[in-house]
Design an enzyme around this catalytic site. Structure first.
Site, PDB file in Angstrom:
ATOM      1  N   ASP A  11      51.314 168.899 121.943  1.00 11.52           N
ATOM      2  CA  ASP A  11      50.208 168.520 121.394  1.00 11.52           C
ATOM      3  C   ASP A  11      49.932 169.030 122.908  1.00 11.52           C
ATOM      4  OD1 ASP A  11      48.141 166.454 122.508  1.00 11.52           O
ATOM      5  OD2 ASP A  11      49.424 164.829 122.951  1.00 11.52           O
ATOM      6  N   GLN A  12      47.716 169.393 122.447  1.00 15.46           N
ATOM      7  CA  GLN A  12      46.951 170.330 123.016  1.00 15.46           C
ATOM      8  C   GLN A  12      47.183 171.375 123.236  1.00 15.46           C
ATOM      9  OE1 GLN A  12      45.158 166.958 125.257  1.00 15.46           O
ATOM     10  NE2 GLN A  12      44.036 168.696 126.845  1.00 15.46           N
ATOM     11  N   CYS A  51      43.878 163.163 119.627  1.00 16.56           N
ATOM     12  CA  CYS A  51      44.694 163.114 119.836  1.00 16.56           C
ATOM     13  C   CYS A  51      45.264 161.706 118.152  1.00 16.56           C
ATOM     14  CB  CYS A  51      45.833 162.579 120.091  1.00 16.56           C
ATOM     15  SG  CYS A  51      45.943 163.082 122.096  1.00 16.56           S
ATOM     16  N   HIS A 102      51.694 157.778 118.857  1.00 15.40           N
ATOM     17  CA  HIS A 102      49.951 157.965 118.901  1.00 15.40           C
ATOM     18  C   HIS A 102      48.608 157.006 117.980  1.00 15.40           C
ATOM     19  CE1 HIS A 102      46.629 159.287 122.114  1.00 15.40           C
ATOM     20  NE2 HIS A 102      46.236 157.567 121.718  1.00 15.40           N
ATOM     21  N   ASP A 308      48.372 169.681 117.356  1.00 19.45           N
ATOM     22  CA  ASP A 308      47.254 168.766 116.791  1.00 19.45           C
ATOM     23  C   ASP A 308      45.998 168.952 117.010  1.00 19.45           C
ATOM     24  OD1 ASP A 308      47.147 168.438 119.414  1.00 19.45           O
ATOM     25  OD2 ASP A 308      47.691 165.718 119.416  1.00 19.45           O
ATOM     26  N   HIS A 309      46.137 169.830 118.298  1.00 20.37           N
ATOM     27  CA  HIS A 309      44.265 170.609 118.625  1.00 20.37           C
ATOM     28  C   HIS A 309      44.728 171.158 119.618  1.00 20.37           C
ATOM     29  CE1 HIS A 309      44.716 167.690 122.588  1.00 20.37           C
ATOM     30  NE2 HIS A 309      44.770 166.397 121.230  1.00 20.37           N
TER      31      HIS A 309
END
Length: 488
Positions: A11-12, A51, A102, A308-309
């Site tokens: 994540d991130q 997210c 999420h 995800d990003h």
């Protein structure tokens, strides 16, 4: 038997935080090896880079216009007819997710046979005063329940005093490393390998929360980076320096501020903490891959790794995600085939622009499963195998984000950005300016490309319920929506 599938998401994580990509600081030997034995997709993007919408793209294979999440909004039910886990379950796979999903409600299986959850700190789940079922965080976070059973009932996610959305403050993990959420996700994934149905192929999604904040790496990893001199983040000639300076005071008191100058010492410590979390992840991913070998399934497994990003981490004085710049919207993407059946060109790189919506069709392709008509993505396997395939020329991305709400288009070589509230435009030459330092909107030599990109954006937004297009022109000032009406 069909190939096993291991999907690893973080994540991130920025696209450039791989040592294989030439990062001057970050060390990721296990991911590097995975890419050297598989395929690295160099132009992978998250069309709606936060997210919730990013995970909708992963799980449904849809574009943001189809899955309907065009910004960040919690507590919108997930009622998609076709999901990646659901389709693989139909195809005979034993399916399991460990870590972050999420979705809403939090224990929505989304087609999985079982889920073991840790979504990180979600504010709506921690609202103890709300008299709603979804506010009982102790029922939706399996990691926290496990942590308290091991370490004490008074332990909590907030013990370090770090904000779950701060990209500018770090503090090393205070408990044994084995209790860290990253280690826990791997421990739970290995336990699934132990107890899976041996008569079925498996689909395991190991979904890490880190390097998303809080920036809490185990001390041994923080020590690797805390004293390394770091270059300043890139700042474009289009950045409003006076506004960034004015926001500096806010950043000191409000960790969620997205824009502002941060004292270099604090920013460098935060960047060190972020890089440390990535190396910690890399080691734990190595541990998981070793377990595949120990259970004798490594040569029967296809592994897909992505994020995800990204995280802006001070680029142009911005932090976190949501925005269309490379640090936020571009992600790492690796496909490895332990089976040798897919015909991937080992150690190759793919330059075509891909998006998270391509994950579901890719993994269904691996499984030989029927693709539902709802998917907008394409399998990236033909690209990785070097086969001729008709591929998209660009992607359209967007995010509702107040005054910074935007739409962007990129083919991996140019990037066009239209800010829907102000009408401002940006155009970057990514081939020669990968840090997006120079806005070419007013350059005479770039006017033809500007008009071409604007025409593409008009085509993408035509008919949208927000009213972004009128009489073949982009209309600024229309109220952005976080979700389109068809999913509300």
């Amino acid at each position: 038997m069909k190939p096993n599938i291991l999907m690893i998401t973080v994540d991130q994580m920025r696209f450039d935080c791989l040592s294989l990509m030439g990062h001057p600081v970050v060390e990721t030997p296990n991911l590097d090896q995975l890419a050297q034995m598989g395929v690295l997709y160099e132009n992978a993007y998250s069309a709606t880079p936060t997210c919730v919408p990013a995970r909708a793209a992963i799980m449904t294979g849809m574009s943001q216009r189809s899955h309907g999440r065009v910004g960040y909004q919690d507590k919108v039910p997930w009622n998609y007819e076709s999901t990646i886990a659901g389709e693989l379950s139909k195809a005979g796979y034993h399916t399991q997710c460990v870590g972050k999903m999420h979705v809403f409600p939090a224990r929505n299986l989304c087609g999985f046979h079982n889920i073991v959850l840790h979504d990180g700190y979600l504010h709506h789940n921690r609202n103890k005063s709300a008299n709603t079922a979804d506010s009982h965080f102790d029922q939706v976070d399996d990691y926290l329940t496990w942590l308290r059973s091991i370490g004490g009932a008074d332990l909590d996610l907030t013990d370090l005093g770090l904000d779950c959305n701060s990209s500018t403050v770090t503090r090393p993990w205070h408990l044994d490393e084995k209790l860290h959420p990253t280690n826990w996700a791997v421990t739970q994934s290995i336990d699934f390998l132990r107890r899976r149905d041996p008569q079925k192929p498996f689909f395991l999604w190991t979904s890490f929360v880190r390097p998303h904040s809080p920036l809490d790496p185990p001390p041994v990893y923080f020590d690797m980076y805390k004293d390394i001199p770091l270059q300043d983040p890139p700042v474009g000639d289009w950045v409003e320096e006076l506004m960034a300076a004015a926001n500096a005071e806010l950043e000191g008191y409000n960790p969620t501020t997205v824009f502002g100058k941060v004292p270099k010492r604090r920013l460098d410590r935060a960047r060190a903490g972020y890089y440390a979390l990535i190396t910690h992840l890399d080691d734990q991913i190595g541990r998981l891959i070793n377990s595949l070998q120990e259970y004798g399934v490594h040569r029967d497994t296809v592994i897909l790794f992505t994020s995800d990003h990204g995280e802006l981490l001070g680029d142009h004085h911005f932090f976190r995600k949501s925005l269309p710049y490379e640090g936020s919207a571009k992600v790492p993407f690796i496909l490895f085939d332990g089976t040798g059946r897919l015909g991937l060109r080992e150690g190759s790189k793919v330059s075509e622009v891909i998006e998270l919506r391509d994950i579901m069709p890719t993994l269904l392709d691996v499984a030989g499963a029927k693709a539902p008509s709802s998917m907008d993505g394409q399998s990236v396997i033909p690209l990785g195998a070097g086969r001729e395939v008709e591929w998209r020329t660009y992607i359209h991305g967007e995010h509702a984000y107040g005054e910074l709400s935007h739409h962007y288009g990129t083919d991996g070589q140019d990037k066009y950005i239209w800010f829907s509230q102000t009408g401002k435009e940006q155009l970057f030459d990514l081939r020669n300016d990968s840090c997006e330092l120079n806005n070419l909107v007013n350059e005479p030599a770039w006017q033809d490309r500007l008009y071409a990109w604007r025409a593409r954006m008009i085509k993408e937004l035509e008919g949208r319920e927000e009213g972004y297009v009128d009489s073949d022109r982009l209309v600024a000032g229309r109220k952005p929506q976080t979700c389109l009406s068809h999913i509300l």
